[in-house]
Design an enzyme around this catalytic site. Structure first.
Site, PDB file in Angstrom:
ATOM      1  N   GLY A  59      -7.170  -1.514   0.753  1.00  0.00           N
ATOM      2  CA  GLY A  59      -7.817  -1.061  -0.475  1.00  0.00           C
ATOM      3  C   GLY A  59      -6.939  -1.335  -1.675  1.00  0.00           C
ATOM      4  O   GLY A  59      -6.132  -2.264  -1.678  1.00  0.00           O
ATOM      5  N   CYS A  60      -7.065  -0.516  -2.690  1.00  0.00           N
ATOM      6  CA  CYS A  60      -6.306  -0.679  -3.933  1.00  0.00           C
ATOM      7  C   CYS A  60      -4.805  -0.702  -3.649  1.00  0.00           C
ATOM      8  O   CYS A  60      -4.272   0.194  -3.001  1.00  0.00           O
ATOM      9  CB  CYS A  60      -6.642   0.475  -4.878  1.00  0.00           C
ATOM     10  SG  CYS A  60      -5.594   0.508  -6.345  1.00  0.00           S
ATOM     11  N   PHE A  61      -4.124  -1.714  -4.171  1.00  0.00           N
ATOM     12  CA  PHE A  61      -2.696  -1.809  -3.883  1.00  0.00           C
ATOM     13  C   PHE A  61      -1.877  -0.708  -4.536  1.00  0.00           C
ATOM     14  O   PHE A  61      -0.792  -0.383  -4.075  1.00  0.00           O
ATOM     15  CB  PHE A  61      -2.113  -3.199  -4.167  1.00  0.00           C
ATOM     16  CG  PHE A  61      -2.427  -3.857  -5.484  1.00  0.00           C
ATOM     17  CD1 PHE A  61      -2.634  -3.161  -6.659  1.00  0.00           C
ATOM     18  CD2 PHE A  61      -2.504  -5.243  -5.541  1.00  0.00           C
ATOM     19  CE1 PHE A  61      -2.890  -3.811  -7.855  1.00  0.00           C
ATOM     20  CE2 PHE A  61      -2.757  -5.914  -6.730  1.00  0.00           C
ATOM     21  CZ  PHE A  61      -2.956  -5.188  -7.890  1.00  0.00           C
ATOM     22  N   TRP A  62      -2.372  -0.091  -5.587  1.00  0.00           N
ATOM     23  CA  TRP A  62      -1.646   1.046  -6.180  1.00  0.00           C
ATOM     24  C   TRP A  62      -1.498   2.165  -5.155  1.00  0.00           C
ATOM     25  O   TRP A  62      -0.461   2.807  -5.062  1.00  0.00           O
ATOM     26  CB  TRP A  62      -2.384   1.594  -7.387  1.00  0.00           C
ATOM     27  CG  TRP A  62      -2.516   0.695  -8.569  1.00  0.00           C
ATOM     28  CD1 TRP A  62      -1.816  -0.452  -8.837  1.00  0.00           C
ATOM     29  CD2 TRP A  62      -3.417   0.879  -9.660  1.00  0.00           C
ATOM     30  NE1 TRP A  62      -2.239  -0.988 -10.023  1.00  0.00           N
ATOM     31  CE2 TRP A  62      -3.223  -0.197 -10.558  1.00  0.00           C
ATOM     32  CE3 TRP A  62      -4.374   1.830  -9.958  1.00  0.00           C
ATOM     33  CZ2 TRP A  62      -3.928  -0.324 -11.744  1.00  0.00           C
ATOM     34  CZ3 TRP A  62      -5.090   1.695 -11.151  1.00  0.00           C
ATOM     35  CH2 TRP A  62      -4.867   0.631 -12.019  1.00  0.00           C
ATOM     36  N   CYS A  63      -2.575   2.401  -4.399  1.00  0.00           N
ATOM     37  CA  CYS A  63      -2.586   3.488  -3.416  1.00  0.00           C
ATOM     38  C   CYS A  63      -1.728   3.171  -2.200  1.00  0.00           C
ATOM     39  O   CYS A  63      -0.966   4.022  -1.740  1.00  0.00           O
ATOM     40  CB  CYS A  63      -4.016   3.781  -2.965  1.00  0.00           C
ATOM     41  SG  CYS A  63      -5.096   4.317  -4.309  1.00  0.00           S
TER      42      CYS A  63
END
Length: 178
Positions: A10-14
């Site tokens: 999913g989102c790489f920030w997470c």
């Protein structure tokens, strides 16, 4: 000696925020994998038609944390049963994937998926793809360490922090102590 593995959850920030807190992990840059160099930028990847996934490149010390443990964290940090989606983020760029660098990584990943499937760890089929790593392209600088640098941002509050807390609770013995 360190090793690396490239993961898409999913989102790489997470995913970056979930992994950077682990003892034995020394670096977790966000980036792109699965597509061409010319399309390895946020604006193009957001279109969902580049072949890229948002990924993290986990550099770790195998003497301190094993690949098997990292794969356990990976599968616990996201939902590997939703195709091209994590929460509200939809598109192939948010797919669940392991970009393996060599046969041992591929075999370890296959074994982990088989183990989790046999244990019925998830209520639905694991859709995580295993893809050969051709190249990791680092994301733009403003994406690096994003959750840590922007803890009050609403998306980070609603998506990244819950993942960080989940991993801290489940893997308390693996969390770095400052």
């Amino acid at each position: 000696m360190s090793e690396t593995i490239v993961l898409a959850g999913g989102c790489f920030w997470c995913t970056e925020a979930a992994f950077e807190q682990l003892a034995g992990v020394s670096d977790v840059p966000s980036g792109y994998a699965g597509g061409a160099k010319e399309t390895a930028n946020y604006k193009r990847v957001c279109g969902g038609d580049t072949g890229h996934a948002e990924v993290i490149k986990v550099t770790y010390a195998p003497a301190l944390i094993s690949l098997d443990t990292l794969l356990n964290v990976f599968f616990d940090a996201h939902d590997p049963t939703t195709l091209n989606r994590q929460g509200a983020d939809m598109g192939t760029q948010y797919r669940s994937a392991i970009f393996y660098a060599d046969d041992p990584q591929k075999q370890a990943s296959e074994a982990k998926i088989k183990e989790l499937t046999e244990k019925k760890k998830f209520p639905a089929k694991i859709v995580t793809t295993l893809e050969p790593l051709v190249e990791f392209f680092p994301a733009e600088e403003y994406h690096q360490g994003y959750a840590q640098l922007n803890p009050d941002q609403p998306y980070i509050q609603g998506a990244a922090i819950p993942k960080v807390c989940k991993i801290r609770a489940k893997y308390a013995d693996l969390i770095q102590r400052d």
